[in-house]
Design a protein around this motif. Sequence first.
Motif, mmCIF file in Angstrom:
data_model
loop_
_atom_site.group_PDB
_atom_site.id
_atom_site.type_symbol
_atom_site.label_atom_id
_atom_site.label_comp_id
_atom_site.label_asym_id
_atom_site.label_seq_id
_atom_site.Cartn_x
_atom_site.Cartn_y
_atom_site.Cartn_z
ATOM 1 N N GLY A 31 47.744 40.295 34.987
ATOM 2 C CA GLY A 31 46.690 40.313 35.996
ATOM 3 C C GLY A 31 46.960 39.332 37.118
ATOM 4 N N GLU A 32 45.960 39.201 37.978
ATOM 5 C CA GLU A 32 46.076 38.322 39.144
ATOM 6 C C GLU A 32 44.914 37.336 39.171
ATOM 7 O OE1 GLU A 32 46.100 40.784 42.581
ATOM 8 O OE2 GLU A 32 47.785 42.020 41.914
ATOM 9 N N LEU A 33 45.207 36.084 39.540
ATOM 10 C CA LEU A 33 44.193 35.047 39.667
ATOM 11 C C LEU A 33 44.394 34.348 41.007
ATOM 12 C CD1 LEU A 33 41.961 33.127 38.515
ATOM 13 C CD2 LEU A 33 43.830 31.724 37.597
ATOM 14 N N ASN A 34 43.349 34.354 41.830
ATOM 15 C CA ASN A 34 43.393 33.655 43.114
ATOM 16 C C ASN A 34 42.203 32.713 43.215
ATOM 17 O OD1 ASN A 34 45.706 35.059 44.384
ATOM 18 N ND2 ASN A 34 44.387 36.862 44.217
ATOM 19 N N LEU B 71 40.200 26.518 33.266
ATOM 20 C CA LEU B 71 40.966 27.277 34.252
ATOM 21 C C LEU B 71 42.399 27.517 33.783
ATOM 22 C CD1 LEU B 71 39.892 25.839 37.718
ATOM 23 C CD2 LEU B 71 39.329 28.056 36.724
ATOM 24 N N LYS B 72 42.993 26.532 33.144
ATOM 25 C CA LYS B 72 44.353 26.693 32.621
ATOM 26 C C LYS B 72 44.372 27.767 31.535
ATOM 27 C CE LYS B 72 47.976 24.194 30.117
ATOM 28 N NZ LYS B 72 49.084 24.944 30.717
ATOM 29 N N LEU B 73 43.363 27.759 30.672
ATOM 30 C CA LEU B 73 43.275 28.769 29.620
ATOM 31 C C LEU B 73 43.143 30.166 30.228
ATOM 32 C CD1 LEU B 73 43.027 29.459 26.615
ATOM 33 C CD2 LEU B 73 40.563 29.073 26.810
ATOM 34 N N VAL B 74 42.258 30.291 31.219
ATOM 35 C CA VAL B 74 42.071 31.568 31.912
ATOM 36 C C VAL B 74 43.384 32.029 32.538
ATOM 37 C CG1 VAL B 74 40.995 32.631 33.940
ATOM 38 C CG2 VAL B 74 39.601 31.340 32.330
ATOM 39 N N GLN B 75 44.082 31.105 33.150
ATOM 40 C CA GLN B 75 45.352 31.420 33.809
ATOM 41 C C GLN B 75 46.351 32.015 32.819
ATOM 42 O OE1 GLN B 75 47.565 27.983 35.354
ATOM 43 N NE2 GLN B 75 47.805 29.068 37.277
ATOM 44 N N LEU C 51 40.233 46.008 36.864
ATOM 45 C CA LEU C 51 38.891 45.430 36.775
ATOM 46 C C LEU C 51 38.890 44.184 37.649
ATOM 47 C CD1 LEU C 51 36.041 44.866 35.608
ATOM 48 C CD2 LEU C 51 37.170 43.761 33.664
ATOM 49 N N GLU C 52 37.966 44.122 38.616
ATOM 50 C CA GLU C 52 37.890 42.963 39.510
ATOM 51 C C GLU C 52 36.658 42.142 39.187
ATOM 52 O OE1 GLU C 52 38.743 42.340 44.120
ATOM 53 O OE2 GLU C 52 36.764 43.233 43.785
ATOM 54 N N PHE C 53 36.872 40.841 39.027
ATOM 55 C CA PHE C 53 35.813 39.864 38.784
ATOM 56 C C PHE C 53 35.922 38.800 39.863
ATOM 57 C CE2 PHE C 53 34.514 35.748 37.151
ATOM 58 C CZ PHE C 53 33.355 35.983 36.425
ATOM 59 N N VAL C 54 34.862 38.632 40.642
ATOM 60 C CA VAL C 54 34.845 37.608 41.697
ATOM 61 C C VAL C 54 33.656 36.692 41.454
ATOM 62 C CG1 VAL C 54 34.701 37.153 44.166
ATOM 63 C CG2 VAL C 54 35.893 39.199 43.352
ATOM 64 N N ILE C 55 33.887 35.384 41.429
ATOM 65 C CA ILE C 55 32.811 34.410 41.233
ATOM 66 C C ILE C 55 32.833 33.409 42.386
ATOM 67 C CG2 ILE C 55 34.256 33.020 39.678
ATOM 68 C CD1 ILE C 55 31.606 32.256 38.214
ATOM 69 N N ILE D 232 36.710 32.404 43.156
ATOM 70 C CA ILE D 232 37.810 32.792 42.271
ATOM 71 C C ILE D 232 37.817 34.304 42.125
ATOM 72 C CG2 ILE D 232 38.780 32.610 39.946
ATOM 73 C CD1 ILE D 232 37.580 29.854 39.713
ATOM 74 N N GLU D 233 38.980 34.892 42.315
ATOM 75 C CA GLU D 233 39.154 36.334 42.163
ATOM 76 C C GLU D 233 40.080 36.614 40.985
ATOM 77 O OE1 GLU D 233 38.901 37.564 46.926
ATOM 78 O OE2 GLU D 233 40.828 37.567 45.862
ATOM 79 N N VAL D 234 39.648 37.500 40.115
ATOM 80 C CA VAL D 234 40.458 37.904 38.972
ATOM 81 C C VAL D 234 40.605 39.425 39.008
ATOM 82 C CG1 VAL D 234 40.603 38.053 36.465
ATOM 83 C CG2 VAL D 234 39.715 35.973 37.534
ATOM 84 N N ARG D 235 41.832 39.896 38.828
ATOM 85 C CA ARG D 235 42.072 41.336 38.699
ATOM 86 C C ARG D 235 42.893 41.590 37.448
ATOM 87 N NH1 ARG D 235 43.462 43.226 44.953
ATOM 88 N NH2 ARG D 235 41.337 42.926 45.765
ATOM 89 N N LEU D 236 42.349 42.429 36.570
ATOM 90 C CA LEU D 236 43.002 42.740 35.304
ATOM 91 C C LEU D 236 43.418 44.204 35.303
ATOM 92 C CD1 LEU D 236 40.508 40.967 32.873
ATOM 93 C CD2 LEU D 236 42.643 40.049 33.805
#
Length: 397
Positions: A376-379, A364-368, A324-328, A390-394
């Motif tokens: 997952g991945e956080l960029n 952001l620390k909590l999300v990390q 699942l990709e989330f980009v904001i 911010i890109e998140v991949r779960l």
Amino acid sequence: MLDNIESSEVEYRRIKSLSKFDLDYEELQEEFRFLVELAAMIADTEISAINLIDNYFQWTVTSQAIKSTQIPREESVCDRTIRSNKPLEIMELDQDEHLKYQGFSKEEAGFNYYLGIPLTLESGDNIGALCVLDKNSKEISDKNKAMLGLVAKEIVNKLELRRKMDESLFSLNTAVKIKNQVAHDVRGPINGITGLAELVESEDFSREEMLQYFQLIKDSGKSLLELTDDILKVGMSIDPAKTRLINLKQLKVKLLKLYRLLAKSKNIDLQIKLNPDKANFTLSKRKLLSIFGNLISNSIKFTPSGGSIQVNLDILNLDKGRFLEFVIIDTGLGISQEALSELRENKLVSSRGTSGEKGFGLGLKLVQEIIQDFNGELNIYSEKGQGTKIEVRLLLK
């Protein structure tokens, strides 16, 4: 400086405790309605409410008079309650130096009396408050205040029970998936053994011992096949509606309901887009609101009036699996390279939003941490004054 670090650590523990409940605030209305009504009856006030306070906002999850709503944390009386660690009573809201300019204490629409009881977990963290308000002056007896304290404890108990049930259901679903996989893996070799036994049995072998030996193999194989069938039936009997599933289109609608008004209050254009080909893709919504909600909240707080926030949702099939990709992307204040480095080193970072809000870095620390639990991945791509992407991949299991 030390006090600020200690304060940040205490606050981080608090919002982390709240995130463990993985709450969808819209789902709590009916569940807590009776307790809210009971609190108003005990206090004999016009309004009672349950307010939960995250990194940036207060969420009124249940109230007698108003629908579920959100306000900036800086405008919340209950924020003062959770910081006081004890019941907070204000007899004249319109005379309080910190509150007299807020909307709830002004003339016709305002209230004069407030009493807030912290919602305290066993850890000592205050995740919100049970509050009662009235337009008239009140005198609530110590006995009734103690009764309100019991109502507050019952709210916490219900939230804890809800969390344990969700975690148990998640564990059960995980266990069933493992059993199903084991069943499928075992069926192949067992079918082979049974087929071999049947082949040998069909031949006219003269050795009675050989026939008896293969008869045992066949019987054992059939027994194991029956067992794996039973395991598969157990997995199929679980009600999918109870597994907290959501599709991509529903996730988009949910995020807009929760955050569009908050963005609009700052004149920020919030857009959420999704890959139309994946709109009906279904997945577990476990922790999704905690992750995406914190990221959207951060963007709202650090994007000035007239700015924009764009969210993109998609499902990607990659070499490592399905994600699942989330980009904001926002047009906000941006993050300095120093702050990004500290975040990568798992340090607490603090800053202020466009309206002076505190707490940047905690969300952001909590999300990390949550994303790490998901493998997952956080960029994060940002520069001071240049906005943030911010890109998140779960990984989807």
